[in-house]
Write a protein that holds these residues in place. Sequence first.
Motif, PDB file in Angstrom:
ATOM      1  N   SER A  22      29.121  44.150  36.055  1.00 28.07           N
ATOM      2  CA  SER A  22      27.891  43.457  35.319  1.00 28.07           C
ATOM      3  C   SER A  22      27.138  42.632  36.257  1.00 28.07           C
ATOM      4  CB  SER A  22      28.526  42.646  34.290  1.00 28.07           C
ATOM      5  OG  SER A  22      29.120  41.556  34.929  1.00 28.07           O
ATOM      6  N   GLU A  25      24.819  45.518  37.229  1.00 32.50           N
ATOM      7  CA  GLU A  25      24.042  45.882  36.254  1.00 32.50           C
ATOM      8  C   GLU A  25      22.701  44.959  36.094  1.00 32.50           C
ATOM      9  OE1 GLU A  25      26.314  46.958  32.825  1.00 32.50           O
ATOM     10  OE2 GLU A  25      27.235  48.537  33.904  1.00 32.50           O
ATOM     11  N   GLU A  29      18.889  45.702  36.574  1.00 36.25           N
ATOM     12  CA  GLU A  29      17.779  45.596  35.257  1.00 36.25           C
ATOM     13  C   GLU A  29      16.499  44.520  35.880  1.00 36.25           C
ATOM     14  OE1 GLU A  29      19.838  44.538  31.810  1.00 36.25           O
ATOM     15  OE2 GLU A  29      21.012  46.599  31.932  1.00 36.25           O
TER      16      GLU A  29
END
Length: 140
Positions: A22, A25, A29
């Motif tokens: 995570s 990610e 992003e």
Amino acid sequence: MIRYDLCCESGHGFEGWFRDSSAFEGQQEAGHLACPQCGTASVMRALMAPAVVKRGGEQRPDDGAGVPDVMMAALQKLRRAVETGCEDMGDAFAREALKIEAGEAERRGIYGRMTDAERDMLDEAGVDFVSVPWVRRADG
Ligand SMILES: [Zn+2]
């Protein structure tokens, strides 16, 4: 910490360390990942053995009808990265993926097509692969 093999939209390969998936990610992003070679923030995990476009019945038209633009752009970017960073094995994809899994071939990113039977074979062999919706190129 986990190590990810990454590649940018131009196919430059590099690696990055992240606390967990995570964390990766989140940074991706937020555009905080940058290619050390060209500086682009369009960075994604390198696909080690992506499978694309199943032959036969389930094949969807690749004109992207009904696919949202933002999704389409992401898929086109993915296609470009796969084509530049991975080797096209065509119909030999499944055989090569098995060889790579067995250590008989160099570990690298490959892509190609496979049949349902070959897919089952790879599943049984424990090969990690990704199915990619193969959309038309952005440049036509
Ligand atoms: Zn780059």
